[in-house]
Design a protein around this motif. Sequence first.
Motif, PDB file in Angstrom:
ATOM      1  N   GLU A   3      37.149  40.922  14.495  1.00 51.37           N
ATOM      2  CA  GLU A   3      36.600  42.261  14.703  1.00 51.37           C
ATOM      3  C   GLU A   3      37.275  43.270  13.784  1.00 51.37           C
ATOM      4  N   ASP A   4      36.613  44.420  13.630  1.00 54.05           N
ATOM      5  CA  ASP A   4      37.147  45.551  12.865  1.00 54.05           C
ATOM      6  C   ASP A   4      37.516  45.159  11.431  1.00 54.05           C
ATOM      7  N   VAL A   5      36.649  44.391  10.832  1.00 58.17           N
ATOM      8  CA  VAL A   5      36.872  43.949   9.448  1.00 58.17           C
ATOM      9  C   VAL A   5      36.475  45.060   8.488  1.00 58.17           C
ATOM     10  N   THR A   6      37.270  45.234   7.448  1.00 56.52           N
ATOM     11  CA  THR A   6      36.913  46.152   6.374  1.00 56.52           C
ATOM     12  C   THR A   6      36.535  45.323   5.151  1.00 56.52           C
ATOM     13  N   VAL A   7      35.256  45.376   4.785  1.00 52.62           N
ATOM     14  CA  VAL A   7      34.781  44.600   3.646  1.00 52.62           C
ATOM     15  C   VAL A   7      35.058  45.359   2.358  1.00 52.62           C
ATOM     16  N   GLY A   8      35.669  44.696   1.415  1.00 49.25           N
ATOM     17  CA  GLY A   8      35.992  45.320   0.138  1.00 49.25           C
ATOM     18  C   GLY A   8      36.419  44.255  -0.848  1.00 49.25           C
TER      19      GLY A   8
ATOM     20  N   SER B 289      27.751  41.757   4.462  1.00 50.05           N
ATOM     21  CA  SER B 289      27.494  42.869   3.540  1.00 50.05           C
ATOM     22  C   SER B 289      28.599  43.905   3.679  1.00 50.05           C
ATOM     23  N   GLU B 290      28.467  44.984   2.909  1.00 49.57           N
ATOM     24  CA  GLU B 290      29.469  46.047   2.985  1.00 49.57           C
ATOM     25  C   GLU B 290      29.504  46.712   4.354  1.00 49.57           C
ATOM     26  N   LYS B 291      28.401  46.582   5.113  1.00 53.17           N
ATOM     27  CA  LYS B 291      28.323  47.210   6.432  1.00 53.17           C
ATOM     28  C   LYS B 291      28.901  46.330   7.540  1.00 53.17           C
ATOM     29  N   THR B 292      29.244  45.105   7.197  1.00 51.52           N
ATOM     30  CA  THR B 292      29.737  44.166   8.217  1.00 51.52           C
ATOM     31  C   THR B 292      31.052  44.676   8.808  1.00 51.52           C
ATOM     32  N   LYS B 293      31.136  44.655  10.137  1.00 52.75           N
ATOM     33  CA  LYS B 293      32.348  45.051  10.846  1.00 52.75           C
ATOM     34  C   LYS B 293      32.965  43.892  11.628  1.00 52.75           C
ATOM     35  N   THR B 294      32.127  42.946  12.031  1.00 52.17           N
ATOM     36  CA  THR B 294      32.606  41.802  12.796  1.00 52.17           C
ATOM     37  C   THR B 294      32.080  40.525  12.129  1.00 52.17           C
ATOM     38  N   VAL B 295      32.974  39.566  11.941  1.00 52.61           N
ATOM     39  CA  VAL B 295      32.640  38.327  11.246  1.00 52.61           C
ATOM     40  C   VAL B 295      32.696  37.160  12.218  1.00 52.61           C
ATOM     41  N   LEU B 296      31.656  36.337  12.190  1.00 51.68           N
ATOM     42  CA  LEU B 296      31.665  35.058  12.894  1.00 51.68           C
ATOM     43  C   LEU B 296      31.953  33.984  11.853  1.00 51.68           C
ATOM     44  N   LEU B 297      33.051  33.265  12.024  1.00 47.39           N
ATOM     45  CA  LEU B 297      33.484  32.275  11.035  1.00 47.39           C
ATOM     46  C   LEU B 297      33.176  30.868  11.541  1.00 47.39           C
TER      47      LEU B 297
ATOM     48  N   LEU C 143      44.205  40.324   4.813  1.00 52.97           N
ATOM     49  CA  LEU C 143      43.464  40.930   3.712  1.00 52.97           C
ATOM     50  C   LEU C 143      42.268  41.769   4.136  1.00 52.97           C
ATOM     51  N   SER C 144      41.859  41.696   5.400  1.00 52.78           N
ATOM     52  CA  SER C 144      40.698  42.483   5.809  1.00 52.78           C
ATOM     53  C   SER C 144      41.015  43.501   6.887  1.00 52.78           C
ATOM     54  N   GLY C 145      42.230  43.463   7.399  1.00 52.88           N
ATOM     55  CA  GLY C 145      42.601  44.386   8.477  1.00 52.88           C
ATOM     56  C   GLY C 145      41.942  44.059   9.797  1.00 52.88           C
ATOM     57  N   GLY C 146      41.309  42.909   9.915  1.00 51.13           N
ATOM     58  CA  GLY C 146      40.580  42.564  11.129  1.00 51.13           C
ATOM     59  C   GLY C 146      41.478  42.059  12.244  1.00 51.13           C
ATOM     60  N   ARG C 147      40.916  42.088  13.463  1.00 50.13           N
ATOM     61  CA  ARG C 147      41.605  41.566  14.645  1.00 50.13           C
ATOM     62  C   ARG C 147      40.955  40.243  15.036  1.00 50.13           C
ATOM     63  N   VAL C 148      41.768  39.210  15.121  1.00 48.52           N
ATOM     64  CA  VAL C 148      41.273  37.879  15.459  1.00 48.52           C
ATOM     65  C   VAL C 148      41.182  37.756  16.970  1.00 48.52           C
ATOM     66  N   THR C 149      40.003  37.386  17.453  1.00 51.63           N
ATOM     67  CA  THR C 149      39.843  37.217  18.898  1.00 51.63           C
ATOM     68  C   THR C 149      40.553  35.947  19.353  1.00 51.63           C
ATOM     69  N   LYS C 150      40.740  35.846  20.642  1.00 51.61           N
ATOM     70  CA  LYS C 150      41.580  34.794  21.205  1.00 51.61           C
ATOM     71  C   LYS C 150      40.857  33.452  21.237  1.00 51.61           C
ATOM     72  N   GLY C 151      41.512  32.428  20.692  1.00 49.44           N
ATOM     73  CA  GLY C 151      41.011  31.072  20.790  1.00 49.44           C
ATOM     74  C   GLY C 151      39.866  30.768  19.837  1.00 49.44           C
ATOM     75  N   LEU C 152      39.507  29.496  19.803  1.00 47.37           N
ATOM     76  CA  LEU C 152      38.365  29.024  19.028  1.00 47.37           C
ATOM     77  C   LEU C 152      37.300  28.493  19.966  1.00 47.37           C
ATOM     78  N   VAL C 153      36.048  28.621  19.558  1.00 48.18           N
ATOM     79  CA  VAL C 153      34.975  27.884  20.220  1.00 48.18           C
ATOM     80  C   VAL C 153      34.889  26.557  19.470  1.00 48.18           C
TER      81      VAL C 153
END
Length: 806
Positions: free
Chosen positions: A228-233, A331-339, A389-399
């Motif tokens: 969450e809260d990823v900054t794309v750049g 995209s540049e507007k992405t705020k949350t990434v599903l990996l 590198l993205s300033g994001g917050r990693v949520t807890k655990g993996l699916v």
Amino acid sequence: MKLSLNWLRDYVDVDLPVPELARLLIDATAEVESWETIGAGWDPERIRVAEVVAIAPHPDADRLRLATVETGAGRQQVVCGAPNLEVGQKVAFATEGAELIDGHTGKPSKLKLRPIRGVESAGMVLSEKELGLSDAHEGILVLPATAKVGRPLVEELGDVVFDISTWANRADLLGVLGFGRELSAITGAALREPARDHRESETKAADMVSVTIEDPDLCLRFTASVIEDVTVGPSPAWMQERLLRLGMRPINNVVDITNYVMLETGQPLHAFDYDQVRDKRIVARRAKPGERLTTLDGIDRELDPEMLVICDGGGPVGIGGIMGGGKSEVSEKTKTVLLEVANFKRGSIRRSSGILKLRTEASLRFEKGIGPAMAEYAQHRALHLFEQLSGGRVTKGLVDIYPGETPRGTILVTAARIEQVLGIAIPANDVRRILTGLGYGVQDVPPATFSVQPPGWRPDLEIPDDVIEDLGRIYGYDKLPTTMLEGRLPDPEPNPLRDLRERVRDLAVGLGFQEIITYTLTELPKLARAVDPSDALRLAPLGVVNPVASQYAYLRTSMRPALLETYAANRRHQDGPLRLFEIGFEYLPVEADLPHERTVLCALIGGTREARWSGTAGERLDFFDAKGAVEAVFDALGVREAYSATSHFGLLEGHTADVVAGKEHVGVVAQVHPDLAASFEIDEPVFLVELWLEEMVRVLPERPEYAAPSRFPEVRQDIALLLDAATPAARVLEVVRSHRSGGVRLSGDIFDEYRGEGIPEGQKSLAVRLRYQAEDRTLTDADVAKVQAGLLKRLGNEAGATLRGG
């Protein structure tokens, strides 16, 4: 696979000269095809690291600025027009005489100092293009902040990039870390694993996304995480540099992280824009009939029902293991990434990639087989980089959905088997050292057995000999002693068909034919021209699932079309006689089985006969030239053949004969029908020889007939025979050559045929040259007359022939 030496040094200390390192890798791991030295032309005295300490405007140019740089040997002023120049940057600085690439022409040049708009410049702050790193010339190259001022640029930024050919079952060698593990085992240097630690928020990934695998035979494991809260750049310069060195284009920090981890570990990853994932669920399943997907390259693709697709709540969003779709692209507007980091069946990826004609870096790796354990490893490595590198917050655990998870079994390797396979005994300490260095778990099982647990990234390890191969290559093949072969060599397995094929090939070449090799794939219209419309078997060839072109869509059931096409192509630029042949396979369909590969010699002959001395004689090659070639082949094989008039589709009636040996029909010799020849753009008489080698092998004698040559002279005699015009000359020769009388051998050849004046209607005259020879005496006229009388009596009874004028 491209391998950066600087990147490799992150994981293992390597201080060897480049040629020596390449030799180590070739001997133990994979073939180094070449290497490129980045910065080989950078003069260490003239191109160094500098720091921008001040910037002032140019007194006579708005677009130019005066930069003061610290070079480590004092401060210098340079004129610079780069828009990205800033105080505090570490830059590449060149002084007069440095060999560079001209930023405008792209050609090598030597830096010469001159005033720029009235201001002296002590050197030049360089762009990537001027250093030969890329075509980027809009701004200067900004070095990492850790770069040491005054250090030669070649030491700071130089690198060696190897081009390596890896094995078909070693996906781990498509990652830099894989070579780090190999070199650690080879040299004994410690391996440094990449950082995989990261913080986690209170939000659980499992509460944000669900994952379902509907087809576990195609998708073996699927892991998902949310950031969450990823900054794309832009990604940092060091990451962009490494991606470029290994042939990948930097895009943004999110995509670059997935590509970086793939190049590092060999495990592909894919990032989705979480907000674009419908219903916040992911499903891995087979594609449904008629489904389509527009992939990231902008192409709308039709999906096959056996392809694995990755879907969200609204339908396909990616082709598993190959490429994602455009709907959920970051995209540049992405705020949350599903990996996504998953593991797929290698054969399925290979098949789908071939059907779609879409080979990607991801599919290349999945095709080689990736261990399921690498999914979790790559997840945590990527999450570490996302946090950094993205300033994001990693949520807890993996699916983590792993339906087929089973503990990987151990492999028992005995010291006796190691010695048996390699020919030497490897000390137990070396066995443990090598296997541990390669990532195995090793336990001793007395008295002389090792219980080994293969590493999770090596699915290719299944049997003891796989482990022994690893031992041998790391221990060193050069340590294997040179010894003579021991024991009895196995007897060769007889293969009469293969032997006959090679003998016939040599005979055809010796008869003046040129061998050709044509495609085994063809197209239906071409095949239909040469195949009998009533031949249902040959008109129903096996189709290729993924043909490279429409004209190569079916396995050929006849070699004639390819030979005729090749004959026409060669005739267009070659005069005189043309003799072509091919020994290949006809692929005849077999119900519920692989096709029957029928071995056939197919040959064509045509054109004008050779003159005695040079050029062409004007007389055309004919049916008897083709027949003569067949006779020569069978004579050399020691097989007595016969010919019977017949008719075949596409061959000219009255000029077509089956070749018979014993009770087997072994081929056909004929003139190609003018209509068939014309359909292949052949406008001259052309003659076909087709020999069926599987039938021929059944009539080969166990040993050739042999008779010692007589010490006594032969008697030659020419006779003319009158017989029915429909009686084949071969029947006369058969009687002549089989005749024996009191130890006298008889042979003969026909040298003329006459029909016309003096010959009754419906009859013909054959001129036969006879040769008589006895094994024990010189023949007298009486002896010859007696043998001839017996021969004429047989010819009359068996061929209806009488002595002309007798």
